[in-house]
Motif scaffolding. Structure first.
Motif, PDB file in Angstrom:
ATOM      1  N   TYR A 197      45.262  57.071  41.198  1.00 39.93           N
ATOM      2  CA  TYR A 197      44.350  56.579  42.240  1.00 39.93           C
ATOM      3  C   TYR A 197      43.824  55.186  41.892  1.00 39.93           C
ATOM      4  CZ  TYR A 197      40.297  56.418  45.352  1.00 39.93           C
ATOM      5  OH  TYR A 197      39.378  56.045  46.298  1.00 39.93           O
ATOM      6  N   ILE A 198      43.361  55.000  40.660  1.00 36.51           N
ATOM      7  CA  ILE A 198      42.793  53.715  40.250  1.00 36.51           C
ATOM      8  C   ILE A 198      43.870  52.640  40.160  1.00 36.51           C
ATOM      9  CG2 ILE A 198      41.494  52.517  38.467  1.00 36.51           C
ATOM     10  CD1 ILE A 198      39.908  54.621  40.031  1.00 36.51           C
ATOM     11  N   ALA A 199      45.014  52.985  39.546  1.00 36.31           N
ATOM     12  CA  ALA A 199      46.097  51.996  39.366  1.00 36.31           C
ATOM     13  C   ALA A 199      46.639  51.513  40.704  1.00 36.31           C
ATOM     14  CB  ALA A 199      47.212  52.598  38.524  1.00 36.31           C
ATOM     15  N   SER A 200      46.849  52.420  41.640  1.00 37.30           N
ATOM     16  CA  SER A 200      47.350  52.014  42.958  1.00 37.30           C
ATOM     17  C   SER A 200      46.319  51.164  43.692  1.00 37.30           C
ATOM     18  CB  SER A 200      47.712  53.248  43.789  1.00 37.30           C
ATOM     19  OG  SER A 200      46.574  54.086  43.983  1.00 37.30           O
ATOM     20  N   GLY A 201      45.033  51.458  43.495  1.00 32.64           N
ATOM     21  CA  GLY A 201      43.989  50.653  44.112  1.00 32.64           C
ATOM     22  C   GLY A 201      43.934  49.245  43.541  1.00 32.64           C
ATOM     23  N   ILE A 202      44.129  49.128  42.237  1.00 36.18           N
ATOM     24  CA  ILE A 202      44.148  47.800  41.598  1.00 36.18           C
ATOM     25  C   ILE A 202      45.322  46.982  42.116  1.00 36.18           C
ATOM     26  CG2 ILE A 202      44.479  46.596  39.402  1.00 36.18           C
ATOM     27  CD1 ILE A 202      42.944  48.879  38.052  1.00 36.18           C
ATOM     28  N   TRP A 203      46.492  47.614  42.184  1.00 36.71           N
ATOM     29  CA  TRP A 203      47.685  46.913  42.669  1.00 36.71           C
ATOM     30  C   TRP A 203      47.509  46.450  44.114  1.00 36.71           C
ATOM     31  CZ3 TRP A 203      51.328  49.300  46.240  1.00 36.71           C
ATOM     32  CH2 TRP A 203      52.399  48.452  46.556  1.00 36.71           C
ATOM     33  N   ALA A 204      46.922  47.293  44.943  1.00 36.01           N
ATOM     34  CA  ALA A 204      46.809  46.966  46.368  1.00 36.01           C
ATOM     35  C   ALA A 204      45.687  45.976  46.660  1.00 36.01           C
ATOM     36  CB  ALA A 204      46.583  48.245  47.174  1.00 36.01           C
ATOM     37  N   GLY A 205      44.626  45.977  45.849  1.00 32.64           N
ATOM     38  CA  GLY A 205      43.460  45.163  46.184  1.00 32.64           C
ATOM     39  C   GLY A 205      43.173  43.996  45.274  1.00 32.64           C
ATOM     40  N   MET A 206      43.945  43.836  44.193  1.00 26.54           N
ATOM     41  CA  MET A 206      43.659  42.777  43.229  1.00 26.54           C
ATOM     42  C   MET A 206      43.811  41.391  43.843  1.00 26.54           C
ATOM     43  SD  MET A 206      45.332  42.250  39.453  1.00 26.54           S
ATOM     44  CE  MET A 206      46.985  42.035  40.144  1.00 26.54           C
ATOM     45  N   GLY A 207      44.881  41.187  44.623  1.00 27.01           N
ATOM     46  CA  GLY A 207      45.129  39.873  45.205  1.00 27.01           C
ATOM     47  C   GLY A 207      44.077  39.466  46.206  1.00 27.01           C
ATOM     48  N   SER A 208      43.740  40.378  47.119  1.00 25.65           N
ATOM     49  CA  SER A 208      42.734  40.048  48.130  1.00 25.65           C
ATOM     50  C   SER A 208      41.354  39.901  47.516  1.00 25.65           C
ATOM     51  CB  SER A 208      42.712  41.143  49.209  1.00 25.65           C
ATOM     52  OG  SER A 208      42.431  42.411  48.630  1.00 25.65           O
ATOM     53  N   GLY A 209      41.048  40.708  46.487  1.00 23.59           N
ATOM     54  CA  GLY A 209      39.749  40.594  45.825  1.00 23.59           C
ATOM     55  C   GLY A 209      39.591  39.295  45.061  1.00 23.59           C
ATOM     56  N   ALA A 210      40.706  38.782  44.525  1.00 27.11           N
ATOM     57  CA  ALA A 210      40.645  37.544  43.745  1.00 27.11           C
ATOM     58  C   ALA A 210      40.364  36.328  44.611  1.00 27.11           C
ATOM     59  CB  ALA A 210      41.960  37.344  42.984  1.00 27.11           C
TER      60      ALA A 210
END
Length: 318
Positions: A182-195
């Motif tokens: 759950y956490i890893a998939s969330g990081i992959w999906a949201g890291m770019g937009s969050g940055a």
């Protein structure tokens, strides 16, 4: 006589304020027109539905309506707190929310800092574009890709494990792996937009500070620590407060797409429990009580975090 003068002065001030208000409205009429769509949206879709909170105190029936449904007081809340599932739901919600904040928040900042240090413009744009691509995919596609990648039969991860001489792991059926997935998939999906938020803040850092630090012999690590991070600290604090408020609000949509009966014990949270109570058991009053409890706790966490941040860092939302 003095009293009469005071009354006249108060009336004069009131009339002056009315005239002044009318002048301001006339002066800013174009801005008010631009504001109206957003204001109407929030009134209709944000504040209007708050009337439905009364359902939490009723035995609601769609056939009777909100007004005609009988009052039950705090019975729905008492039933929820005395439920044996309450502790499990509380534990799972807090763990998923805390792990998400613990890993996703700093990794997003670190990614933005590393991307900001890249000097090759083409490579920088390529990495940023690739990291942002998952944002254009729906959550259903993200979860489907996650399940396919972790599939024990033909999944990429298990194929790599098999090449290394290891047995396949049933990631989606093993409760021990659910939170990691759950956490890893969330990081992959949201890291770019969050940055993007932090990159926008980094673009406002004064370049002369780096030039002065470079003349003084500072390394890039020291410049990041003493110039970059302090410059974007208000943005970091603001995002931290907003993310902390969501510790108790773990969305149901992604969990519903990833979990199964084998992982209920670690995956079931307040939002998924609310979903089942409302749309499976049709116990709308009870589900509203669960949702109201979740929202109130999120609000309390937000206010407490903001207050602590204001005292510790002198930065806050308000």
């Amino acid at each position: 006589m003095i009293y009469g003068k005071e009354v006249m002065a108060m009336k004069t001030n009131a009339n002056t304020q009315k005239i002044s208000l009318l002048k301001k409205l006339k002066r800013d009429r174009q801005l008010i027109v631009l504001l109206m769509p957003g204001l109407i949206f929030y009134i209709i879709f944000r504040y209007g539905p708050m009337y439905g909170l009364v359902i939490a105190f009723k035995k609601y029936s769609p056939f009777k309506g909100v007004a005609a449904s009988p009052w039950v007081g705090l019975d729905n809340f008492i039933r929820f707190f005395s439920n044996s599932d309450f502790r499990i739901l509380l534990r799972n919600t807090l763990l998923l929310g805390a792990y998400n904040l613990l890993w996703s928040f700093p990794i997003t900042i670190l990614f933005a800092l590393l991307l900001n240090e890249v000097r090759h413009r083409t490579y920088k744009k390529l990495v940023q574009t690739v990291s942002y691509l998952p944002t254009f995919l729906s959550l259903v596609i993200i979860c489907s890709m996650t399940i396919d990648i972790l599939s024990p039969g033909g999944g990429l991860i298990n194929k790599i494990l098999n090449l290394l001489g290891m047995d396949s792991i049933y990631f989606m059926q093993d409760p021990r792996w659910f939170r990691t997935v759950y956490i890893a998939s969330g990081i992959w999906a949201g890291m770019g937009s969050g940055a993007i938020i932090y990159l926008a803040a980094l673009s406002g850092v004064d370049i002369s500070l780096y030039e002065a630090a470079r003349i003084d012999g500072c390394s890039r690590i020291k410049m990041i620590w003493h110039i970059t991070l302090p410059s974007i600290m208000p943005t970091i604090v603001t995002m931290f407060i907003l993310n902390t408020a969501n510790i108790f609000r773990v969305g149901a949509d992604k969990i519903l797409l990833l979990y199964n009966p084998l992982t209920y014990e670690v995956a079931d949270v307040f939002s998924t429990y609310l979903y089942r109570m409302a749309f499976t058991n049709h116990d709308y009053g009870y589900a509203s009580a669960v949702g109201m409890f979740e929202s109130v706790v999120c609000g309390i966490v937000l206010f407490v975090t903001n207050r602590i941040s204001r005292k510790v860092t002198n930065e806050s939302l308000w």
